[in-house]
Write a protein that holds these residues in place. Structure first.
Motif, PDB file in Angstrom:
ATOM      1  N   LEU A 116       0.918  -1.192   0.029  1.00 39.59           N
ATOM      2  CA  LEU A 116       0.179  -0.044  -0.066  1.00 39.59           C
ATOM      3  C   LEU A 116       1.000   1.100   0.090  1.00 39.59           C
ATOM      4  O   LEU A 116       0.660   2.320  -0.596  1.00 39.59           O
ATOM      5  CB  LEU A 116      -0.848   0.026   1.189  1.00 39.59           C
ATOM      6  N   ALA A 117       1.892   1.190   0.729  1.00 44.90           N
ATOM      7  CA  ALA A 117       2.745   2.288   0.880  1.00 44.90           C
ATOM      8  C   ALA A 117       3.549   2.629  -0.495  1.00 44.90           C
ATOM      9  O   ALA A 117       3.380   3.842  -1.024  1.00 44.90           O
ATOM     10  CB  ALA A 117       3.919   2.254   1.773  1.00 44.90           C
ATOM     11  N   ASP A 118       3.949   1.665  -1.407  1.00 44.99           N
ATOM     12  CA  ASP A 118       4.322   1.855  -2.674  1.00 44.99           C
ATOM     13  C   ASP A 118       3.217   2.454  -3.458  1.00 44.99           C
ATOM     14  O   ASP A 118       3.770   3.286  -4.511  1.00 44.99           O
ATOM     15  CB  ASP A 118       5.050   0.250  -3.085  1.00 44.99           C
ATOM     16  N   ALA A 119       2.152   1.708  -3.345  1.00 44.90           N
ATOM     17  CA  ALA A 119       0.944   2.175  -4.295  1.00 44.90           C
ATOM     18  C   ALA A 119       0.672   3.769  -4.108  1.00 44.90           C
ATOM     19  O   ALA A 119       0.499   4.312  -5.088  1.00 44.90           O
ATOM     20  CB  ALA A 119      -0.406   1.343  -4.201  1.00 44.90           C
ATOM     21  N   VAL A 120       0.709   4.051  -2.722  1.00 42.96           N
ATOM     22  CA  VAL A 120       0.433   5.542  -2.759  1.00 42.96           C
ATOM     23  C   VAL A 120       1.544   6.284  -3.218  1.00 42.96           C
ATOM     24  O   VAL A 120       1.289   7.364  -3.659  1.00 42.96           O
ATOM     25  CB  VAL A 120       0.103   5.620  -0.894  1.00 42.96           C
ATOM     26  N   GLU A 121       2.706   5.960  -2.947  1.00 40.77           N
ATOM     27  CA  GLU A 121       3.707   6.667  -3.371  1.00 40.77           C
ATOM     28  C   GLU A 121       3.868   6.752  -5.001  1.00 40.77           C
ATOM     29  O   GLU A 121       4.030   7.933  -5.661  1.00 40.77           O
ATOM     30  CB  GLU A 121       5.227   5.954  -3.058  1.00 40.77           C
ATOM     31  N   LEU A 122       3.763   5.741  -5.774  1.00 41.15           N
ATOM     32  CA  LEU A 122       3.410   5.722  -7.178  1.00 41.15           C
ATOM     33  C   LEU A 122       2.422   6.614  -7.687  1.00 41.15           C
ATOM     34  O   LEU A 122       2.551   7.658  -8.767  1.00 41.15           O
ATOM     35  CB  LEU A 122       3.362   4.215  -7.585  1.00 41.15           C
ATOM     36  N   LEU A 123       1.284   6.584  -7.097  1.00 37.28           N
ATOM     37  CA  LEU A 123       0.103   7.447  -7.185  1.00 37.28           C
ATOM     38  C   LEU A 123       0.435   9.115  -7.225  1.00 37.28           C
ATOM     39  O   LEU A 123       0.261   9.838  -7.809  1.00 37.28           O
ATOM     40  CB  LEU A 123      -1.324   7.006  -6.597  1.00 37.28           C
ATOM     41  N   ASP A 124       1.095   9.334  -6.100  1.00 37.65           N
ATOM     42  CA  ASP A 124       1.465  10.577  -5.859  1.00 37.65           C
ATOM     43  C   ASP A 124       2.336  11.052  -6.954  1.00 37.65           C
ATOM     44  O   ASP A 124       2.366  12.097  -7.616  1.00 37.65           O
ATOM     45  CB  ASP A 124       2.195  10.589  -4.411  1.00 37.65           C
ATOM     46  N   SER A 125       3.546  10.128  -7.326  1.00 34.06           N
ATOM     47  CA  SER A 125       4.316  10.356  -8.561  1.00 34.06           C
ATOM     48  C   SER A 125       3.667  10.780  -9.711  1.00 34.06           C
ATOM     49  O   SER A 125       4.271  11.431 -10.445  1.00 34.06           O
ATOM     50  CB  SER A 125       5.540   9.279  -8.698  1.00 34.06           C
ATOM     51  N   LEU A 126       2.440  10.123  -9.859  1.00 33.96           N
ATOM     52  CA  LEU A 126       1.714  10.491 -11.062  1.00 33.96           C
ATOM     53  C   LEU A 126       0.883  11.494 -10.938  1.00 33.96           C
ATOM     54  O   LEU A 126       0.342  11.894 -11.836  1.00 33.96           O
ATOM     55  CB  LEU A 126       1.066   9.197 -11.467  1.00 33.96           C
ATOM     56  N   GLY A 127       0.932  12.274  -9.843  1.00 36.18           N
ATOM     57  CA  GLY A 127       0.084  13.580  -9.664  1.00 36.18           C
ATOM     58  C   GLY A 127      -1.484  13.232  -9.310  1.00 36.18           C
ATOM     59  O   GLY A 127      -2.139  13.975  -9.387  1.00 36.18           O
ATOM     60  N   ALA A 128      -1.570  11.852  -9.029  1.00 38.96           N
ATOM     61  CA  ALA A 128      -2.937  11.497  -8.438  1.00 38.96           C
ATOM     62  C   ALA A 128      -2.975  11.819  -6.997  1.00 38.96           C
ATOM     63  O   ALA A 128      -2.044  11.681  -6.116  1.00 38.96           O
ATOM     64  CB  ALA A 128      -3.373  10.264  -9.093  1.00 38.96           C
ATOM     65  N   GLU A 129      -4.198  11.786  -6.768  1.00 34.88           N
ATOM     66  CA  GLU A 129      -4.607  11.707  -5.161  1.00 34.88           C
ATOM     67  C   GLU A 129      -4.953  10.449  -4.897  1.00 34.88           C
ATOM     68  O   GLU A 129      -6.229   9.777  -5.106  1.00 34.88           O
ATOM     69  CB  GLU A 129      -5.854  12.537  -4.714  1.00 34.88           C
ATOM     70  N   PRO A 130      -4.220   9.300  -4.088  1.00 30.69           N
ATOM     71  CA  PRO A 130      -4.643   8.213  -3.619  1.00 30.69           C
ATOM     72  C   PRO A 130      -5.637   8.361  -2.562  1.00 30.69           C
ATOM     73  O   PRO A 130      -5.833   8.988  -1.550  1.00 30.69           O
ATOM     74  CB  PRO A 130      -3.359   7.754  -2.941  1.00 30.69           C
ATOM     75  N   ILE A 131      -6.691   7.367  -2.491  1.00 24.19           N
ATOM     76  CA  ILE A 131      -7.770   7.022  -1.653  1.00 24.19           C
ATOM     77  C   ILE A 131      -7.329   5.863  -1.328  1.00 24.19           C
ATOM     78  O   ILE A 131      -7.776   4.741  -1.922  1.00 24.19           O
ATOM     79  CB  ILE A 131      -9.172   7.087  -2.243  1.00 24.19           C
TER      80      ILE A 131
END
Length: 247
Positions: A17-32
């Motif tokens: 989950l931490a990696d997924a949140v980091e990836l989405l952040d890097s793509l400019g998205a807001e993770p839920i």
């Protein structure tokens, strides 16, 4: 371009989950972040077999924790991430199918397992496609449950958000994440509304079995990457969602 695209992600509440949140952040998205799976180890180790199959990074880590030694067995991984985890723990990997799926593993092994003991070590929610397919090929199949997958008691914020039209995308990484999402939505009394919200968003699934599960429940699937890889799934879904959101 992609900022503020809200993306629901359901991975277990660990480094995935931490990696997924980091990836989405890097793509400019807001993770839920709304974990739909909790891992409960059984303490079991893979049993002996001429072939031993691992189907997840989690399974590899738990097997390694028991001190599992495959001996002379042919070690099989369902895909690259499982194979990488095996190598990281010092195991040699003999078979990785071209298609990273249960069906792909059956296809890779069916010509050589007749009459041979095959050990399948995985979660309690493993697909019957693998065990039945190997049995149909004449293998003597044993299945060992390394861990159980349960829905966390506090899961479901993403279902409420979907019902309220507050997400632009969702990333389902297994059939069980779909089932648990819908169970959480049902628990909150918003099942149909949550499905409706998803159908206004961009929904991605990591492979065809997950897509089939989602579509059977009325969830329209927009993205299935050619390779069952979370990073590819996330990138393709965010790319698809961003123009829709900013039109």
């Amino acid at each position: 371009m992609t900022q503020d695209v809200r993306v629901a992600v359901f991975r277990p509440d660990d480094e995935r989950l931490a990696d997924a949140v980091e990836l989405l952040d890097s793509l400019g998205a807001e993770p839920i972040a709304d974990p739909m799976l909790e891992v409960r180890p059984t303490g079991n180790a893979p049993e002996d077999g001429e072939y031993v199959i691992l189907t997840s990074k989690t399974g590899v880590e738990l097997a390694a924790d028991t001190g599992w030694d495959p001996g002379s067995a042919t070690v099989c991984a369902i895909g690259d991430s499982t194979a990488d985890a095996l190598r990281d723990h010092g195991y040699e990997v003999d078979v990785v199918p071209e298609e990273f799926s249960s069906a792909g593993l059956v296809e890779a092994l069916e010509a050589e397992v007749e009459g041979k003991p095959v050990e399948v070590a995985r979660s309690d929610h493993g697909s019957a496609v693998l065990t039945d397919g190997l049995a149909d090929a004449g293998a003597v199949v044993n299945e060992t449950v390394l861990y159980e997958l349960v829905r966390p008691a506090d899961s479901g914020d993403s279902a409420t958000a979907a019902a309220d039209g507050e997400i632009e995308a969702a990333l389902f990484t297994s059939s069980l994440t779909v089932e648990h999402f819908l169970a959480a939505a049902e628990e909150r009394g918003v099942r149909e509304e949550a499905i409706g919200g998803l159908n206004e968003a961009i929904v991605g699934t990591i492979g065809e079995p997950t897509r089939e599960t989602a579509e059977a429940e009325g969830i329209e699937v927009d993205v299935v990457p050619e390779i069952a890889d979370f990073e590819k799934l996330a990138c393709e879904v965010v790319e698809e969602a961003a123009p829709t959101y900013h039109e």
